[in-house]
Write a protein that holds these residues in place. Structure first.
Motif, PDB file in Angstrom:
ATOM      1  N   THR A   1       0.865  -1.024   0.210  1.00  0.00           N
ATOM      2  CA  THR A   1       0.050  -0.087   0.348  1.00  0.00           C
ATOM      3  C   THR A   1       1.335   1.431  -0.071  1.00  0.00           C
ATOM      4  O   THR A   1       0.654   1.696  -0.799  1.00  0.00           O
ATOM      5  CB  THR A   1      -1.354   0.029   1.200  1.00  0.00           C
ATOM      6  OG1 THR A   1      -2.168  -1.271   1.114  1.00  0.00           O
ATOM      7  CG2 THR A   1      -1.731   1.692   1.119  1.00  0.00           C
ATOM      8  N   GLU A   2       2.267   1.357   0.583  1.00  0.00           N
ATOM      9  CA  GLU A   2       2.824   2.236   0.622  1.00  0.00           C
ATOM     10  C   GLU A   2       3.709   2.766  -0.819  1.00  0.00           C
ATOM     11  O   GLU A   2       3.504   4.128  -1.339  1.00  0.00           O
ATOM     12  CB  GLU A   2       4.523   2.256   2.324  1.00  0.00           C
ATOM     13  CG  GLU A   2       4.716   3.257   2.097  1.00  0.00           C
ATOM     14  CD  GLU A   2       5.887   3.118   3.696  1.00  0.00           C
ATOM     15  OE1 GLU A   2       5.577   4.165   3.961  1.00  0.00           O
ATOM     16  OE2 GLU A   2       7.032   2.500   2.765  1.00  0.00           O
TER      17      GLU A   2
ATOM     18  N   VAL B   1      -2.797   6.112   5.468  1.00  0.00           N
ATOM     19  CA  VAL B   1      -2.519   7.570   4.635  1.00  0.00           C
ATOM     20  C   VAL B   1      -2.761   8.586   5.182  1.00  0.00           C
ATOM     21  O   VAL B   1      -1.569   9.898   5.406  1.00  0.00           O
ATOM     22  CB  VAL B   1      -3.871   7.615   3.873  1.00  0.00           C
ATOM     23  CG1 VAL B   1      -3.696   8.845   3.307  1.00  0.00           C
ATOM     24  CG2 VAL B   1      -3.800   6.173   3.205  1.00  0.00           C
ATOM     25  N   ASN B   2      -2.990   8.644   6.933  1.00  0.00           N
ATOM     26  CA  ASN B   2      -2.697  10.160   7.817  1.00  0.00           C
ATOM     27  C   ASN B   2      -1.307  10.318   7.712  1.00  0.00           C
ATOM     28  O   ASN B   2      -0.892  11.510   8.000  1.00  0.00           O
ATOM     29  CB  ASN B   2      -3.770   9.786   8.459  1.00  0.00           C
ATOM     30  CG  ASN B   2      -5.323  10.851   7.925  1.00  0.00           C
ATOM     31  OD1 ASN B   2      -5.459  10.892   7.724  1.00  0.00           O
ATOM     32  ND2 ASN B   2      -5.884  10.370   9.430  1.00  0.00           N
ATOM     33  N   ASN B   3      -0.661   9.817   8.247  1.00  0.00           N
ATOM     34  CA  ASN B   3       0.968   8.843   8.690  1.00  0.00           C
ATOM     35  C   ASN B   3       2.038   9.278   6.927  1.00  0.00           C
ATOM     36  O   ASN B   3       2.467  10.486   7.698  1.00  0.00           O
ATOM     37  CB  ASN B   3       1.491   7.876   8.833  1.00  0.00           C
ATOM     38  CG  ASN B   3       0.813   7.717  10.431  1.00  0.00           C
ATOM     39  OD1 ASN B   3       0.731   8.613  11.243  1.00  0.00           O
ATOM     40  ND2 ASN B   3       0.707   6.118  10.495  1.00  0.00           N
ATOM     41  N   LEU B   4       1.572   8.495   5.925  1.00  0.00           N
ATOM     42  CA  LEU B   4       1.993   9.452   4.977  1.00  0.00           C
ATOM     43  C   LEU B   4       2.029  11.103   4.518  1.00  0.00           C
ATOM     44  O   LEU B   4       3.228  10.906   4.520  1.00  0.00           O
ATOM     45  CB  LEU B   4       1.582   8.660   4.062  1.00  0.00           C
ATOM     46  CG  LEU B   4       2.070   7.390   3.751  1.00  0.00           C
ATOM     47  CD1 LEU B   4       1.575   6.172   2.268  1.00  0.00           C
ATOM     48  CD2 LEU B   4       3.927   7.446   3.398  1.00  0.00           C
TER      49      LEU B   4
ATOM     50  N   PHE C   1       6.670   6.662   7.240  1.00  0.00           N
ATOM     51  CA  PHE C   1       6.672   5.913   6.720  1.00  0.00           C
ATOM     52  C   PHE C   1       7.151   4.548   7.569  1.00  0.00           C
ATOM     53  O   PHE C   1       6.929   4.636   8.778  1.00  0.00           O
ATOM     54  CB  PHE C   1       7.697   6.121   6.073  1.00  0.00           C
ATOM     55  CG  PHE C   1       8.087   6.714   4.471  1.00  0.00           C
ATOM     56  CD1 PHE C   1       7.821   6.526   3.634  1.00  0.00           C
ATOM     57  CD2 PHE C   1       8.161   7.957   4.684  1.00  0.00           C
ATOM     58  CE1 PHE C   1       7.235   7.559   2.223  1.00  0.00           C
ATOM     59  CE2 PHE C   1       7.645   8.866   3.637  1.00  0.00           C
ATOM     60  CZ  PHE C   1       7.408   8.836   2.871  1.00  0.00           C
ATOM     61  N   LEU C   2       6.451   3.013   7.120  1.00  0.00           N
ATOM     62  CA  LEU C   2       6.418   2.485   7.613  1.00  0.00           C
ATOM     63  C   LEU C   2       7.736   2.108   8.929  1.00  0.00           C
ATOM     64  O   LEU C   2       7.592   1.038   9.291  1.00  0.00           O
ATOM     65  CB  LEU C   2       5.586   0.970   6.706  1.00  0.00           C
ATOM     66  CG  LEU C   2       4.584   0.979   6.170  1.00  0.00           C
ATOM     67  CD1 LEU C   2       4.362  -0.154   5.399  1.00  0.00           C
ATOM     68  CD2 LEU C   2       3.704   1.419   7.419  1.00  0.00           C
ATOM     69  N   ASP C   3       8.808   2.223   8.235  1.00  0.00           N
ATOM     70  CA  ASP C   3      10.303   2.134   8.137  1.00  0.00           C
ATOM     71  C   ASP C   3      10.322   2.997   9.610  1.00  0.00           C
ATOM     72  O   ASP C   3      11.673   3.340  10.208  1.00  0.00           O
ATOM     73  CB  ASP C   3      11.340   1.554   7.326  1.00  0.00           C
ATOM     74  CG  ASP C   3      11.201   3.537   6.879  1.00  0.00           C
ATOM     75  OD1 ASP C   3      10.601   4.050   7.308  1.00  0.00           O
ATOM     76  OD2 ASP C   3      11.983   3.412   5.577  1.00  0.00           O
TER      77      ASP C   3
END
Length: 318
Positions: free
Chosen positions: A106-107, A152-155, A160-162
């Motif tokens: 997704t990212e 999405v809010n975090n992006l 990011f995921l890492d």
């Protein structure tokens, strides 16, 4: 840049949007282009492009056995969205779904969309796999749309995921979500469904697009209940003309929507698919006019197997 949500909120006159599917794997994009060519005269506010998870298929093998393979039958959501934007200049809103996708996948899809200048998405949990009795999220995937919204809010913030913090996107993603006038099939009741819909709106969803329905009274009741629950964003009605006789039973089974008896009775009298398609256009036109007469500004059409019928409806109301 004007987002789909802003365009919906600022509408002064009736508008048109539609959803289409990426082509089956191995097919060209020409069918997508034919759909758009048939409908672009109505100046669509945006075009949705669906997203699809992988599925298990069984193919004949030697010795009378079957070989199990995992395949994604309709890849290419991001590429189709980019192609439409480039070829036609029409705003695009690709679907991003939880079902069948890891958070990492997704990212990457969202990063690709950002690079392509596509910043409108529709965020959905997605359907269960055809092979499963119950919905199961992908391993390391988002289980529900509310988790997808959080990603999405975090992006949008540059997270990011890492767990690195990068520069936030210059243009953040704007997103809508789905709503179900007759409730989601897995919800215990409509009030519970609305509880989660409000959670998604409170988390940033700027509009709601409904599942298809054939009884406008259910849409109006749904909007009234949403407003009473404090959901104030636009709620866009989703319409689909029936085009085949067997859709009288197939659509309720797949989409868990009722067909009013007057409509069902008219379809039962049809002897051919052509007759069913004419009845479908008449019913959807009636629905569309009633919705517009009651102040709805945007009608969203599901085009799967119904492009010409959608065009006939649009010719009568726009």
């Amino acid at each position: 840049m004007t987002t789909a949500a802003q365009s919906i909120r600022e509408l002064k006159a009736p508008a048109f949007s539609f959803e289409l599917l990426p082509p089956l794997k191995g097919n060209s994009i020409s069918r997508v282009y034919r759909t758009i060519d048939a409908l672009k005269d109505f100046k669509p506010l945006f075009v949705n492009i669906t997203s699809h998870r992988d599925e298990v298929v069984f193919r004949s093998a030697d010795g009378g056995l079957y070989e199990r393979k995992v395949t994604r039958k309709r890849p290419g959501t991001v590429a189709v969205a980019a192609s439409i934007k480039h070829r036609y200049g029409i705003p695009v809103v690709p679907h991003i779904i939880c079902s069948g996708f890891t958070r990492s996948e997704t990212e990457y899809a969202l990063i690709d969309l950002n690079f392509l200048g596509i910043h409108d998405v529709l965020l959905l949990r997605g359907d269960k796999a055809q092979r499963d009795r119950f919905y199961e999220p992908a391993e390391a995937g988002n289980a529900y749309a509310i988790e997808l919204i959080e990603q999405v809010n975090n992006l949008n913030k540059g997270v990011f995921l890492d767990e690195t913090l990068a520069e936030a996107f210059e243009t953040p993603f704007s997103f809508g979500v789905a709503g179900y006038p007759e409730k989601h099939e897995e919800a215990p009741n409509l009030d519970s469904d609305l509880f989660w819909l409000k959670k998604k709106v409170d988390a940033g969803a700027e509009y709601v697009v409904t599942q298809m329905f054939f009884d406008n009274s259910k849409y109006f009741a749904f909007v009234e209940k949403c407003r009473a629950a404090g959901i104030t964003v636009p709620i866009v009605p989703g319409l689909k003309p029936i085009t085949l006789k067997n859709q009288l039973t197939v659509l309720p089974k797949i989409f868990h929507t009722d067909i009013p008896e007057d409509f069902a009775k008219a379809l039962r009298t049809c002897k051919t698919d052509e007759e069913a398609a004419r009845v479908g256009v008449e019913w959807t036109t009636m629905q569309a006019r009633d919705l517009l007469d009651n102040g709805v500004k945007l009608l969203h059409f599901y085009t799967m197997m119904a492009t010409q019928s959608v065009r006939k409806v649009a010719e009568q109301i726009y």
